[in-house]
Scaffold this active site. Structure first.
Site, PDB file in Angstrom:
ATOM      1  N   HIS A 165      34.210 -21.373  -9.702  1.00 44.89           N
ATOM      2  CA  HIS A 165      33.010 -21.985 -10.280  1.00 44.89           C
ATOM      3  C   HIS A 165      33.388 -22.787 -11.527  1.00 44.89           C
ATOM      4  CE1 HIS A 165      31.010 -19.037  -7.744  1.00 44.89           C
ATOM      5  NE2 HIS A 165      29.828 -19.532  -8.061  1.00 44.89           N
ATOM      6  N   GLU A 214      31.884 -14.793 -16.378  1.00 45.05           N
ATOM      7  CA  GLU A 214      31.617 -14.044 -15.132  1.00 45.05           C
ATOM      8  C   GLU A 214      32.880 -13.864 -14.290  1.00 45.05           C
ATOM      9  OE1 GLU A 214      28.278 -15.642 -12.995  1.00 45.05           O
ATOM     10  OE2 GLU A 214      26.897 -15.277 -14.660  1.00 45.05           O
ATOM     11  N   GLN A 271     -18.869  -3.076   6.376  1.00 45.10           N
ATOM     12  CA  GLN A 271     -17.424  -3.266   6.511  1.00 45.10           C
ATOM     13  C   GLN A 271     -16.750  -2.084   7.201  1.00 45.10           C
ATOM     14  OE1 GLN A 271     -15.791  -6.188   5.907  1.00 45.10           O
ATOM     15  NE2 GLN A 271     -17.886  -6.929   5.629  1.00 45.10           N
ATOM     16  N   GLN A 330       2.948  -7.258  20.900  1.00 44.29           N
ATOM     17  CA  GLN A 330       3.633  -8.152  21.838  1.00 44.29           C
ATOM     18  C   GLN A 330       3.432  -9.623  21.458  1.00 44.29           C
ATOM     19  OE1 GLN A 330       1.486  -5.790  22.583  1.00 44.29           O
ATOM     20  NE2 GLN A 330      -0.149  -6.439  23.949  1.00 44.29           N
ATOM     21  N   ASN A 353      -4.892  -5.086  13.256  1.00 40.12           N
ATOM     22  CA  ASN A 353      -4.973  -3.634  13.076  1.00 40.12           C
ATOM     23  C   ASN A 353      -3.632  -3.102  12.543  1.00 40.12           C
ATOM     24  OD1 ASN A 353      -3.264  -3.457  15.294  1.00 40.12           O
ATOM     25  ND2 ASN A 353      -4.890  -2.899  16.730  1.00 40.12           N
ATOM     26  N   THR A 370      -9.300  -3.245   7.344  1.00 41.46           N
ATOM     27  CA  THR A 370     -10.186  -3.602   6.233  1.00 41.46           C
ATOM     28  C   THR A 370     -10.490  -2.428   5.308  1.00 41.46           C
ATOM     29  OG1 THR A 370     -11.207  -5.304   7.556  1.00 41.46           O
ATOM     30  CG2 THR A 370     -12.514  -4.458   5.734  1.00 41.46           C
ATOM     31  N   GLU A 406      -8.978  -3.974  -0.810  1.00 41.85           N
ATOM     32  CA  GLU A 406      -8.942  -5.351  -0.297  1.00 41.85           C
ATOM     33  C   GLU A 406     -10.162  -6.152  -0.786  1.00 41.85           C
ATOM     34  OE1 GLU A 406      -9.541  -5.591   3.909  1.00 41.85           O
ATOM     35  OE2 GLU A 406      -9.316  -7.758   3.918  1.00 41.85           O
ATOM     36  N   HIS A 407     -11.355  -5.646  -0.482  1.00 36.82           N
ATOM     37  CA  HIS A 407     -12.581  -6.306  -0.951  1.00 36.82           C
ATOM     38  C   HIS A 407     -13.184  -5.497  -2.088  1.00 36.82           C
ATOM     39  CE1 HIS A 407     -12.514  -7.152   3.506  1.00 36.82           C
ATOM     40  NE2 HIS A 407     -12.568  -8.392   3.040  1.00 36.82           N
ATOM     41  N   TYR A 463      -1.953 -15.013  14.130  1.00 38.33           N
ATOM     42  CA  TYR A 463      -2.527 -13.930  14.923  1.00 38.33           C
ATOM     43  C   TYR A 463      -4.013 -13.811  14.613  1.00 38.33           C
ATOM     44  CZ  TYR A 463      -3.462  -9.773  17.445  1.00 38.33           C
ATOM     45  OH  TYR A 463      -4.006  -8.912  18.358  1.00 38.33           O
ATOM     46  N   HIS A 468     -15.584  -2.232  10.911  1.00 41.45           N
ATOM     47  CA  HIS A 468     -14.353  -2.866  11.382  1.00 41.45           C
ATOM     48  C   HIS A 468     -13.517  -1.921  12.239  1.00 41.45           C
ATOM     49  CE1 HIS A 468     -13.859  -6.927   9.975  1.00 41.45           C
ATOM     50  NE2 HIS A 468     -14.404  -6.612   8.815  1.00 41.45           N
ATOM     51  N   ASP A 517     -16.094 -13.114   4.618  1.00 45.66           N
ATOM     52  CA  ASP A 517     -15.457 -12.908   5.926  1.00 45.66           C
ATOM     53  C   ASP A 517     -15.671 -14.104   6.850  1.00 45.66           C
ATOM     54  OD1 ASP A 517     -14.406 -10.393   5.617  1.00 45.66           O
ATOM     55  OD2 ASP A 517     -15.928  -9.352   6.803  1.00 45.66           O
TER      56      ASP A 517
HETATM   57  N1  NAD Z   1      -6.966  -7.415   5.955  1.00 46.09           N
HETATM   58  C1  NAD Z   1      -7.628  -8.438   6.423  1.00 46.09           C
HETATM   59  O1  NAD Z   1      -7.605  -9.528   5.876  1.00 46.09           O
HETATM   60  C2  NAD Z   1      -8.419  -8.314   7.687  1.00 46.09           C
HETATM   61  C3  NAD Z   1      -9.294  -9.327   8.071  1.00 46.09           C
HETATM   62  C4  NAD Z   1      -9.952  -9.215   9.273  1.00 46.09           C
HETATM   63  C5  NAD Z   1      -9.744  -8.114  10.079  1.00 46.09           C
HETATM   64  N2  NAD Z   1      -8.901  -7.128   9.685  1.00 46.09           N
HETATM   65  C6  NAD Z   1      -8.605  -5.972  10.509  1.00 46.09           C
HETATM   66  O2  NAD Z   1      -8.145  -6.418  11.751  1.00 46.09           O
HETATM   67  C7  NAD Z   1      -8.234  -5.335  12.648  1.00 46.09           C
HETATM   68  C8  NAD Z   1      -8.563  -5.798  14.025  1.00 46.09           C
HETATM   69  O3  NAD Z   1      -8.202  -4.742  14.862  1.00 46.09           O
HETATM   70  P1  NAD Z   1      -8.446  -4.710  16.410  1.00 46.09           P
HETATM   71  O4  NAD Z   1      -7.791  -3.476  16.908  1.00 46.09           O
HETATM   72  O5  NAD Z   1      -9.886  -4.899  16.679  1.00 46.09           O
HETATM   73  O6  NAD Z   1      -7.725  -5.999  16.973  1.00 46.09           O
HETATM   74  P2  NAD Z   1      -6.217  -6.515  16.930  1.00 46.09           P
HETATM   75  O7  NAD Z   1      -6.264  -7.798  17.658  1.00 46.09           O
HETATM   76  O8  NAD Z   1      -5.655  -6.458  15.586  1.00 46.09           O
HETATM   77  O9  NAD Z   1      -5.405  -5.461  17.821  1.00 46.09           O
HETATM   78  C9  NAD Z   1      -5.570  -5.367  19.180  1.00 46.09           C
HETATM   79  C10 NAD Z   1      -4.236  -5.080  19.822  1.00 46.09           C
HETATM   80  O10 NAD Z   1      -3.715  -3.861  19.352  1.00 46.09           O
HETATM   81  C11 NAD Z   1      -2.809  -3.376  20.295  1.00 46.09           C
HETATM   82  N3  NAD Z   1      -2.906  -1.923  20.385  1.00 46.09           N
HETATM   83  C12 NAD Z   1      -4.028  -1.177  20.453  1.00 46.09           C
HETATM   84  N4  NAD Z   1      -3.716   0.124  20.555  1.00 46.09           N
HETATM   85  C13 NAD Z   1      -2.363   0.212  20.553  1.00 46.09           C
HETATM   86  C14 NAD Z   1      -1.437   1.288  20.643  1.00 46.09           C
HETATM   87  N5  NAD Z   1      -1.849   2.545  20.729  1.00 46.09           N
HETATM   88  N6  NAD Z   1      -0.126   0.994  20.609  1.00 46.09           N
HETATM   89  C15 NAD Z   1       0.301  -0.269  20.489  1.00 46.09           C
HETATM   90  N7  NAD Z   1      -0.531  -1.330  20.416  1.00 46.09           N
HETATM   91  C16 NAD Z   1      -1.852  -1.092  20.442  1.00 46.09           C
HETATM   92  C17 NAD Z   1      -3.152  -4.030  21.615  1.00 46.09           C
HETATM   93  O11 NAD Z   1      -2.049  -4.730  22.059  1.00 46.09           O
HETATM   94  C18 NAD Z   1      -4.277  -4.993  21.311  1.00 46.09           C
HETATM   95  O12 NAD Z   1      -4.041  -6.265  21.863  1.00 46.09           O
HETATM   96  C19 NAD Z   1      -9.228  -4.365  12.057  1.00 46.09           C
HETATM   97  O13 NAD Z   1      -8.528  -3.221  11.624  1.00 46.09           O
HETATM   98  C20 NAD Z   1      -9.787  -5.109  10.877  1.00 46.09           C
HETATM   99  O14 NAD Z   1     -10.166  -4.270   9.818  1.00 46.09           O
HETATM  100  C21 NAD Z   1      -8.221  -7.229   8.510  1.00 46.09           C
HETATM  101 ZN    ZN Z   2     -15.210  -7.667   7.285  1.00 46.38          ZN
END
Ligand code: NAD
Ligand code: ZN
Length: 433
Positions: A412, A407, A250, A182, A205, A228, A318-319, A121, A253, A352
């Site tokens: 066995h 046992e 950061q 999805q 997310n 993040t 995380e970081h 993903y 994000h 990153d």
């Molecule tokens: N932990 C890590 O290693 C790391 C690394 C990079 C990025 N991140 C995180 O990734 C995240 C990326 O988030 P993003 O939102 O920009 O993209 P994303 O691709 O993770 O999510 C987008 C998707 O969220 C879904 N969505 C949005 N609102 C929704 C709702 N109310 N109900 C159900 N589904 C919903 C939609 O289907 C959309 O396609 C950020 O939070 C960032 O901090 C984490």
């Molecule tokens: Zn970052």
């Protein structure tokens, strides 16, 4: 003394927010399980306003994405991938198959076998996180995964050309323009148009992270890599501007991304609030970063490095950027975090995007039990055994027979005893002990 000078106003709300997300994700997964592609289509239309003929990109569409990029962009993506590939290959080389004779005639071994198929993903809701394609797809490729599926949501109603190019250059076998729960559910469960994979990896997310959590068991996952979190540990060797840049950098994000400053410097603690305002004034992403900082940002003032260490361990971010006179002091002592960034010359953005370590890292305390994504996450370690001599079989069999009876497992015990009868002499147990 540890003084909490600023706390996030929404922190207490976190549990309720998480419960809401859990329920939403559960309903979407159940629906996709029941209705397959039809449900996937409806959620893509609902959440991403995207209704293509097919979510899977054709080779022509992939080529067109690559052709639309500037030469510089392509070179930079290739440079980043070269760094990530090199480090992943070196990490892979640390994983060895073993085979050893542990007792005379007893051979035990393990083989490292890549997962057969993986769904990566790549987040792209708010920003096109091109780098996540390197981190997941390329690392799976280095591990030897045979089938690599990659999904990212659309950007402004179409696939992000940069993400698609990065997925392709990293070695993705199937590319889909599909996001959120999805995408994760379709890859994990399988639909008429996407064959199920064995494992789902990559950041996302809170919805994406929760979907992976709920699907774990049915498929493997790398780790929980949600919104993040960033932490800066600093003393008087740095200034408030650099700390503010690294925290706000950061925080952009997303509005739920915590940023923590733990400092032994009274000066930085006092100057940081104003410094963050100055930095926000020059960032386009200021509305998001400001919300994250107000809702989840913290400033913690400590008297000593020992106190700062204890706070960093408690928060398990995380970081963790360490900008103190001796960052290695923290390297030697910290046990709970995603990744460390040591000294002023590096920072989270390097990690990153380009330096070569993996950016998919544990959030929400997952650093207590796992590190980040790496080539080893795609590799399963499977044991095997053989016994070379009758004597060895009988010797182990006698001990095994007795242990099975302890046992209360007669079936066995008989598995062992029949071998003692067929292969052994009566004094074999003594030799094995
Ligand atoms: N932990 C890590 O290693 C790391 C690394 C990079 C990025 N991140 C995180 O990734 C995240 C990326 O988030 P993003 O939102 O920009 O993209 P994303 O691709 O993770 O999510 C987008 C998707 O969220 C879904 N969505 C949005 N609102 C929704 C709702 N109310 N109900 C159900 N589904 C919903 C939609 O289907 C959309 O396609 C950020 O939070 C960032 O901090 C984490
Ligand atoms: Zn970052």
């Amino acid at each position: 003394m540890i003084q909490q000078l600023k706390t996030g106003v929404r922190k207490a709300q976190r549990a309720a927010d998480n419960a809401q997300i859990r329920a939403t994700v559960e309903a979407i997964i159940a629906d996709i399980e029941a209705r397959g592609d039809e449900a996937v289509r409806e959620y893509a239309a609902k959440f991403d306003k995207f209704e293509p003929k097919s979510f899977r990109l054709t080779q022509d569409e992939i080529d067109a994405c690559i052709a639309s990029l500037s030469r510089q962009a392509l070179e930079d993506i290739k440079f980043a991938q070269a760094q990530i590939r090199r480090f992943a290959q070196i990490q892979k080389a640390t994983l060895r198959d073993v085979e050893i004779e542990t007792l005379p005639g007893v051979v035990l071994g393990h083989r490292n076998i890549p997962v057969n198929s993986v769904g990566c993903y790549i987040p792209g809701g708010k920003y096109p996180l091109i780098a996540s394609a390197h981190m997941s797809v390329l690392t799976a490729k280095v591990a030897g995964v045979k089938r690599i599926v990659a999904c990212a949501p659309p950007q402004n109603g179409k696939p992000s050309a940069e993400i698609v190019a990065a997925m392709h250059l990293a070695g993705a076998d199937e590319i889909y323009c599909l996001g959120g729960v999805q995408a994760v559910a379709a890859m994990a469960i399988g639909t008429d148009s996407i064959a199920a994979v064995d494992m789902i990896v990559g950041p996302g997310n809170a919805f994406v992270a929760e979907a992976k959590r709920q699907l774990f068991g049915r498929v493997g996952i790398d780790l929980l890599a949600g919104p993040t979190e960033t932490m800066v540990i600093c003393d008087d060797t740095v200034d408030a501007e650099l700390v503010a840049v690294d925290l706000m950098g950061q925080a952009e994000h997303g509005p739920t991304s915590p940023a923590y400053c733990i400092t032994t410097s009274k000066k930085i603690a006092a100057e940081l609030p104003a410094a963050t305002e100055t930095v926000l004034a020059r960032l386009e992403s200021a509305p998001t970063a400001r919300t994250a900082w107000e809702d989840y940002g913290e400033i913690i003032l400590c008297d000593t490095d020992e106190e700062a260490l204890a706070e960093a361990e408690r928060l398990c971010s995380e970081h963790v950027q360490v900008m103190t006179k001796d960052p290695d002091w923290y390297l030697a002592r910290m046990t709970r975090y995603g990744a460390l960034f040591l000294g002023q010359r590096t920072n989270v953005a390097y990690g990153d995007k380009v330096i070569g370590t993996n950016h998919t890292l544990p959030t929400q305390g997952a650093g207590r039990y796992t590190g980040g994504l790496w080539v080893g996450k795609f590799i399963k370690t499977h044991t095997y055994q053989r016994v070379l001599t009758n004597e060895a079989s009988a010797a182990i069999g006698e001990v095994c027979d007795r242990l099975c009876r302890l046992e209360h497992l007669p079936g066995h015990a008989e598995q062992a005893a029949i071998r003692v009868r067929r292969f052994g002499g009566s004094n074999a147990a003594g030799q094995a002990a």
